[in-house]
Write a protein that holds these residues in place. Structure first.
Motif, short mmCIF file in Angstrom:
data_model
loop_
_atom_site.label_atom_id
_atom_site.label_comp_id
_atom_site.label_asym_id
_atom_site.label_seq_id
_atom_site.Cartn_x
_atom_site.Cartn_y
_atom_site.Cartn_z
N GLY A 135 0.74 -1.44 0.04
CA GLY A 135 -0.13 -0.07 -0.09
C GLY A 135 0.78 1.30 -0.18
O GLY A 135 0.29 2.28 -0.53
N PHE A 136 1.97 1.35 0.76
CA PHE A 136 2.91 2.30 0.80
C PHE A 136 3.39 2.70 -0.74
O PHE A 136 3.39 3.65 -1.12
CB PHE A 136 4.07 2.00 1.60
CG PHE A 136 5.18 2.83 1.54
CD1 PHE A 136 5.14 4.44 2.07
CD2 PHE A 136 6.38 2.45 1.27
CE1 PHE A 136 6.24 5.20 2.08
CE2 PHE A 136 7.53 3.45 1.21
CZ PHE A 136 7.18 4.73 1.50
N THR A 137 3.86 1.38 -1.29
CA THR A 137 4.11 1.71 -2.73
C THR A 137 3.05 2.26 -3.79
O THR A 137 3.32 3.17 -4.43
CB THR A 137 4.55 0.35 -3.26
OG1 THR A 137 5.53 -0.13 -2.45
CG2 THR A 137 5.11 0.53 -4.80
N SER A 138 1.73 1.85 -3.57
CA SER A 138 0.75 2.54 -4.20
C SER A 138 0.71 3.88 -4.10
O SER A 138 0.32 4.58 -5.11
CB SER A 138 -0.66 1.64 -3.75
OG SER A 138 -0.52 0.32 -4.00
N VAL A 166 -0.56 -4.40 -4.31
CA VAL A 166 -0.52 -3.00 -4.52
C VAL A 166 -1.57 -2.83 -5.50
O VAL A 166 -2.04 -1.37 -5.19
CB VAL A 166 0.88 -2.91 -5.56
CG1 VAL A 166 1.10 -1.63 -6.01
CG2 VAL A 166 2.16 -3.56 -4.85
N GLY A 167 -2.11 -3.48 -6.26
CA GLY A 167 -3.38 -3.01 -7.20
C GLY A 167 -4.65 -2.69 -6.42
O GLY A 167 -5.17 -1.90 -6.70
N SER A 168 -4.88 -3.51 -5.34
CA SER A 168 -5.92 -3.20 -4.57
C SER A 168 -6.07 -1.83 -3.82
O SER A 168 -6.93 -1.05 -4.16
CB SER A 168 -6.14 -4.48 -3.32
OG SER A 168 -6.43 -5.63 -3.98
N VAL A 169 -4.77 -1.52 -3.33
CA VAL A 169 -4.79 -0.37 -2.43
C VAL A 169 -4.78 0.87 -3.50
O VAL A 169 -5.28 1.87 -3.35
CB VAL A 169 -3.63 -0.12 -1.59
CG1 VAL A 169 -3.61 1.17 -1.21
CG2 VAL A 169 -3.58 -1.21 -0.58
N ALA A 170 -4.26 0.62 -4.80
CA ALA A 170 -4.16 1.73 -5.75
C ALA A 170 -5.58 2.10 -6.31
O ALA A 170 -6.07 3.24 -6.65
CB ALA A 170 -3.20 1.17 -6.89
N VAL A 171 -6.05 0.94 -6.43
CA VAL A 171 -7.64 1.13 -6.97
C VAL A 171 -8.40 1.95 -5.87
O VAL A 171 -9.29 2.84 -6.28
CB VAL A 171 -8.35 -0.35 -7.11
CG1 VAL A 171 -9.99 0.14 -7.54
CG2 VAL A 171 -7.80 -1.01 -8.37
#
Length: 334
Positions: A135-138, A166-171
């Motif tokens: 999530g931090f990377t997102s 990563v994808g879930s948090v980015a969305v």
């Protein structure tokens, strides 16, 4: 009852034949590595890199025995660092902890204080580990897109590997900020999950299966958070809008990129590398502060799959097969 200077840890050892095995051990504080802050860990998480380490892959660990765990959160137990005192709530991601340095799959950790960030108000240790490196990377990726002029009215933003951490948090972040989010997945059963996070369109992964034959295709996306790399990234670049930007955060699809420079030269497309491991502290603090306001915490809670240290050997195998959805949060005391 465990003595005050004892703690439980998941310890990896490597046999003469190169086989890496995991076992639970009770260690004492004397076993901890050097560092100026000792943390009583409450929670950790599971990243793709953790799966590699748990299975002895990738050559990430230099010395054994080793305590894995790329991320951890907890409270300071002892400190000689001027920025931290006993009782401070802290989080650690990156700095090659869990690879070169002992990590968070234990009830205690000792690290350099310069690697720690104080948890911002509104985020506890459990939620911090639901965020974790993924999530931090997102958040870093979203900030990078913003700095390159990708606003919600510029056009849709594509997220690849959308069911992963990563994808879930980015969305979820992008949707809350008002972006139109298109999410790539090969899992039909995950469409409802992604739409609940805020995705407006589900893009089948099969659309990116074949190599593109033209240097430029129809413009589709203003921005992209790409956790896959490889063939998928090569297919996305020719379809970016004029002055679009791709934040590259992963290589689940491979580290080889076969493309042309045409999207960069004729459309001014930007390919942005996102490094969360050695990211400077000021940028870390900005990202963690932004996460409190920009990530819907109810959506974050819905991503959580609770686990204990005992679950990690199996979970480490599953994440390498793409069989983990959302965010695993490990209660190291459970």
């Amino acid at each position: 009852m465990t003595a005050a200077n004892e703690f439980r840890a998941l310890v990896l050892t490597k046999g003469d034949d190169g086989t890496v095995t995991a076992a639970f051990e009770t260690l004492t504080d004397d076993a901890l590595p050097e560092g100026d802050v000792t943390v009583r860990v409450s929670h950790s998480t599971l990243n793709y890199k953790d799966g590699l380490v748990l299975n002895g892959l990738g050559g990430l660990v230099r010395t054994y025995p080793h305590v894995p765990g790329v991320d951890f959160a907890g409270t300071v137990e002892a400190s000689s660092h001027p920025d931290f005192k006993e009782g401070d709530a802290v989080v650690l991601t990156g700095w090659r902890v869990g690879e070169v340095h002992w990590g968070g799959y234990a009830q205690k950790a000792r690290v350099k204080g310069d690697w720690l960030v104080k948890l911002p108000p509104g985020l506890d240790a459990r939620r911090a580990m639901a965020v974790g490196t993924a999530g931090f990377t997102s958040m870093l990726a979203v900030i990078a897109l913003e700095k390159h002029g990708i606003t919600p009215d510029a056009g849709p933003v594509l997220v690849t590997g959308a069911t992963g951490g990563v994808g879930s948090v980015a969305v979820a972040i992008l949707a809350k900020l008002g972006y139109t989010v298109e999410a790539v997945t090969g899992k039909a059963e995950s469409e409802a999950y992604l739409k609940d996070l805020g995705a407006t369109t589900i893009v089948p992964r099969g659309e990116f299966a074949e190599p593109v034959t033209k240097p430029l295709l129809k413009e589709r996306w203003a921005g992209c958070v790409d956790a896959v790399g490889g063939q998928m990234l090569a297919n996305i670049l020719p379809q970016m809008k004029y002055r679009g930007a791709v934040a590259a955060v992963g290589l689940a699809g491979g580290n080889k990129l076969e493309t042309t420079v045409v999207p960069f030269l004729l459309r001014g497309v930007n390919l942005l590398g996102i490094d969360s491991v050695m990211c400077p502290k000021a940028e870390r603090e900005e990202a963690w502060t932004r996460l409190v306001t920009d990530l819907p915490l109810d959506k974050l809670d819905a991503m959580i799959h609770p686990a204990t240290l005992a679950d990690l050997p199996d979970l480490g195998k599953r994440i390498l097969k793409g069989a983990v959805t959302g965010r695993v949060v490990v209660d190291v005391n459970g």
